[in-house]
Design a protein around this motif. Structure first.
Motif, PDB file in Angstrom:
ATOM      1  N   PHE A   1      -1.489   9.886   1.588  1.00  0.00           N
ATOM      2  CA  PHE A   1      -1.166   9.310   3.201  1.00  0.00           C
ATOM      3  C   PHE A   1      -2.679   8.298   3.429  1.00  0.00           C
ATOM      4  O   PHE A   1      -3.717   8.929   3.935  1.00  0.00           O
ATOM      5  CB  PHE A   1      -1.333  10.259   4.333  1.00  0.00           C
ATOM      6  CG  PHE A   1       0.130  10.961   4.067  1.00  0.00           C
ATOM      7  CD1 PHE A   1       1.045  10.943   5.106  1.00  0.00           C
ATOM      8  CD2 PHE A   1       0.717  11.680   2.923  1.00  0.00           C
ATOM      9  CE1 PHE A   1       2.178  11.611   5.219  1.00  0.00           C
ATOM     10  CE2 PHE A   1       1.778  12.517   2.973  1.00  0.00           C
ATOM     11  CZ  PHE A   1       2.689  12.389   3.967  1.00  0.00           C
TER      12      PHE A   1
ATOM     13  N   ASP B   1      -3.226   3.465   8.412  1.00  0.00           N
ATOM     14  CA  ASP B   1      -3.552   1.965   9.162  1.00  0.00           C
ATOM     15  C   ASP B   1      -4.968   1.782   9.433  1.00  0.00           C
ATOM     16  O   ASP B   1      -5.359   0.781   9.356  1.00  0.00           O
ATOM     17  CB  ASP B   1      -2.230   1.638  10.135  1.00  0.00           C
ATOM     18  CG  ASP B   1      -1.034   1.802   9.313  1.00  0.00           C
ATOM     19  OD1 ASP B   1      -0.918   1.676   8.168  1.00  0.00           O
ATOM     20  OD2 ASP B   1      -0.027   1.385  10.121  1.00  0.00           O
TER      21      ASP B   1
ATOM     22  N   LYS C   1      -0.261   5.858  12.201  1.00  0.00           N
ATOM     23  CA  LYS C   1       0.642   5.569  11.183  1.00  0.00           C
ATOM     24  C   LYS C   1       0.033   5.474   9.792  1.00  0.00           C
ATOM     25  O   LYS C   1      -1.393   5.373   9.690  1.00  0.00           O
ATOM     26  CB  LYS C   1       1.203   4.122  11.586  1.00  0.00           C
ATOM     27  CG  LYS C   1       1.675   4.121  12.859  1.00  0.00           C
ATOM     28  CD  LYS C   1       2.462   2.590  13.059  1.00  0.00           C
ATOM     29  CE  LYS C   1       3.197   2.605  14.416  1.00  0.00           C
ATOM     30  NZ  LYS C   1       3.797   1.724  14.658  1.00  0.00           N
ATOM     31  N   HIS C   2       0.796   5.727   8.769  1.00  0.00           N
ATOM     32  CA  HIS C   2       0.305   6.094   7.467  1.00  0.00           C
ATOM     33  C   HIS C   2       1.017   5.259   6.509  1.00  0.00           C
ATOM     34  O   HIS C   2       2.360   5.389   6.672  1.00  0.00           O
ATOM     35  CB  HIS C   2       0.117   7.174   6.727  1.00  0.00           C
ATOM     36  CG  HIS C   2      -0.889   8.061   7.650  1.00  0.00           C
ATOM     37  ND1 HIS C   2      -2.249   8.627   7.382  1.00  0.00           N
ATOM     38  CD2 HIS C   2      -0.922   8.711   8.853  1.00  0.00           C
ATOM     39  CE1 HIS C   2      -2.921   9.078   8.079  1.00  0.00           C
ATOM     40  NE2 HIS C   2      -2.084   9.244   9.094  1.00  0.00           N
ATOM     41  N   LYS C   3       0.759   4.816   5.326  1.00  0.00           N
ATOM     42  CA  LYS C   3       1.425   4.183   4.156  1.00  0.00           C
ATOM     43  C   LYS C   3       1.408   5.550   3.166  1.00  0.00           C
ATOM     44  O   LYS C   3       0.287   6.062   3.069  1.00  0.00           O
ATOM     45  CB  LYS C   3       0.796   2.979   3.556  1.00  0.00           C
ATOM     46  CG  LYS C   3       0.678   1.617   4.491  1.00  0.00           C
ATOM     47  CD  LYS C   3       2.064   1.250   4.462  1.00  0.00           C
ATOM     48  CE  LYS C   3       2.054  -0.329   5.046  1.00  0.00           C
ATOM     49  NZ  LYS C   3       3.293  -0.835   5.000  1.00  0.00           N
TER      50      LYS C   3
ATOM     51  N   THR D   1       1.912   7.001  -0.767  1.00  0.00           N
ATOM     52  CA  THR D   1       2.141   6.608  -2.072  1.00  0.00           C
ATOM     53  C   THR D   1       2.390   7.776  -2.929  1.00  0.00           C
ATOM     54  O   THR D   1       1.968   8.880  -2.397  1.00  0.00           O
ATOM     55  CB  THR D   1       0.974   6.014  -2.759  1.00  0.00           C
ATOM     56  OG1 THR D   1      -0.103   6.625  -2.576  1.00  0.00           O
ATOM     57  CG2 THR D   1       0.739   4.706  -2.004  1.00  0.00           C
TER      58      THR D   1
ATOM     59  N   TYR E   1       5.817   2.164  -5.301  1.00  0.00           N
ATOM     60  CA  TYR E   1       5.499   3.222  -4.549  1.00  0.00           C
ATOM     61  C   TYR E   1       4.190   3.960  -4.860  1.00  0.00           C
ATOM     62  O   TYR E   1       3.769   4.778  -4.239  1.00  0.00           O
ATOM     63  CB  TYR E   1       6.554   4.487  -4.863  1.00  0.00           C
ATOM     64  CG  TYR E   1       8.083   4.313  -4.372  1.00  0.00           C
ATOM     65  CD1 TYR E   1       8.351   4.803  -3.108  1.00  0.00           C
ATOM     66  CD2 TYR E   1       8.960   3.385  -4.924  1.00  0.00           C
ATOM     67  CE1 TYR E   1       9.602   4.324  -2.406  1.00  0.00           C
ATOM     68  CE2 TYR E   1      10.140   3.172  -4.490  1.00  0.00           C
ATOM     69  CZ  TYR E   1      10.531   3.579  -3.010  1.00  0.00           C
ATOM     70  OH  TYR E   1      11.814   3.514  -2.886  1.00  0.00           O
TER      71      TYR E   1
ATOM     72  N   PRO F   1      -0.309   1.449  -1.868  1.00  0.00           N
ATOM     73  CA  PRO F   1      -0.269   1.446  -0.344  1.00  0.00           C
ATOM     74  C   PRO F   1      -0.176   0.005   0.215  1.00  0.00           C
ATOM     75  O   PRO F   1       0.622   0.101   1.252  1.00  0.00           O
ATOM     76  CB  PRO F   1      -1.944   1.867   0.224  1.00  0.00           C
ATOM     77  CG  PRO F   1      -2.614   2.184  -0.910  1.00  0.00           C
ATOM     78  CD  PRO F   1      -1.976   1.916  -2.299  1.00  0.00           C
ATOM     79  N   LYS F   2      -0.382  -1.027  -0.486  1.00  0.00           N
ATOM     80  CA  LYS F   2       0.038  -2.454   0.061  1.00  0.00           C
ATOM     81  C   LYS F   2       1.531  -2.741  -0.163  1.00  0.00           C
ATOM     82  O   LYS F   2       2.005  -3.435   0.606  1.00  0.00           O
ATOM     83  CB  LYS F   2      -0.863  -3.259  -0.683  1.00  0.00           C
ATOM     84  CG  LYS F   2      -2.088  -3.330  -0.365  1.00  0.00           C
ATOM     85  CD  LYS F   2      -3.245  -4.316  -1.222  1.00  0.00           C
ATOM     86  CE  LYS F   2      -4.715  -4.109  -0.786  1.00  0.00           C
ATOM     87  NZ  LYS F   2      -5.189  -4.080  -2.126  1.00  0.00           N
TER      88      LYS F   2
ATOM     89  N   THR G   1       3.983  -0.153  -0.889  1.00  0.00           N
ATOM     90  CA  THR G   1       4.935   1.227  -0.709  1.00  0.00           C
ATOM     91  C   THR G   1       5.902   0.848   0.507  1.00  0.00           C
ATOM     92  O   THR G   1       5.261   0.395   1.598  1.00  0.00           O
ATOM     93  CB  THR G   1       4.184   2.508  -0.756  1.00  0.00           C
ATOM     94  OG1 THR G   1       5.159   3.479  -0.607  1.00  0.00           O
ATOM     95  CG2 THR G   1       3.306   2.568   0.605  1.00  0.00           C
TER      96      THR G   1
ATOM     97  N   GLU H   1       6.640   4.695   4.895  1.00  0.00           N
ATOM     98  CA  GLU H   1       5.648   4.862   6.181  1.00  0.00           C
ATOM     99  C   GLU H   1       5.876   6.040   6.903  1.00  0.00           C
ATOM    100  O   GLU H   1       7.178   6.421   7.164  1.00  0.00           O
ATOM    101  CB  GLU H   1       5.643   3.526   7.109  1.00  0.00           C
ATOM    102  CG  GLU H   1       5.296   2.466   6.245  1.00  0.00           C
ATOM    103  CD  GLU H   1       5.275   1.137   7.087  1.00  0.00           C
ATOM    104  OE1 GLU H   1       4.278   0.592   7.589  1.00  0.00           O
ATOM    105  OE2 GLU H   1       6.548   0.550   7.247  1.00  0.00           O
TER     106      GLU H   1
ATOM    107  N   GLU I   1       4.478   8.316  10.648  1.00  0.00           N
ATOM    108  CA  GLU I   1       3.507   8.351  11.902  1.00  0.00           C
ATOM    109  C   GLU I   1       3.146   9.940  12.066  1.00  0.00           C
ATOM    110  O   GLU I   1       4.135  10.657  12.159  1.00  0.00           O
ATOM    111  CB  GLU I   1       3.973   7.968  13.163  1.00  0.00           C
ATOM    112  CG  GLU I   1       3.138   7.617  14.178  1.00  0.00           C
ATOM    113  CD  GLU I   1       3.268   7.019  15.525  1.00  0.00           C
ATOM    114  OE1 GLU I   1       2.416   6.818  16.439  1.00  0.00           O
ATOM    115  OE2 GLU I   1       4.391   6.390  15.188  1.00  0.00           O
TER     116      GLU I   1
END
Length: 144
Positions: free
Chosen positions: A57, A60, A92-94, A96, A118, A121-122, A124, A127, A129
């Motif tokens: 995770f 942002d 918020k998180h991206k 992978t 996947y 992080p750029k 994937t 997303e 929260e």
């Protein structure tokens, strides 16, 4: 004279032990670190649970530390940021998902491959929260 030296050594040892215990009794976590909330869930790949790998995770907020967790054989995971299973920082998180090669060289049966998007992080599409006070139970569906 010898008895005096033994008593002194005993006192020094006792004081050293008490200092070590007191130092180890602190909270261990800097109160200035961003707050975390527990996060757990399951990962599926093309509709089937993914039996191994790692989830990460990436918040942002550039000041937040990432969290990660190992995927268990039933596809479930729990993430950690600062200590075991403390969750992820709020916000918020991206997300992978990566499956690294096994250390013993064996391959999963059947073999599986995570699509490249996947793993970064750029790129994937995953997303989430993380919210304080919520269950933060996440289902990560990987298609493709």
């Amino acid at each position: 004279m010898l008895r005096h030296w033994k008593t002194r050594r005993y006192c020094i040892g006792a004081i050293s032990g008490m200092v070590c215990l007191l130092v180890g009794c602190g909270s261990g976590r800097d109160p200035n670190l961003p707050e975390t909330a527990p996060v757990y869930g399951v990962v599926t790949l093309r509709g089937e649970t993914l039996p191994e790998g790692t989830v990460r995770f990436t918040p942002d907020d550039p000041l937040g530390n990432p969290a990660s967790g190992m995927i268990q054989s039933d596809g479930t995971f729990e993430v950690s940021t600062y200590s075991r299973h403390d969750g992820a920082v709020l916000g918020k998180h991206k997300v992978t998902v990566v499956v690294d090669p096994r250390l013993d060289g064996s391959q999963p049966d059947p073999p599986f491959s995570i699509p490249k998007a996947y793993r970064d992080p750029k790129t994937t599409p995953l997303e989430v929260e993380i919210v304080k006070g919520n269950k933060n139970e996440v289902v990560l569906n990987i298609d493709g």
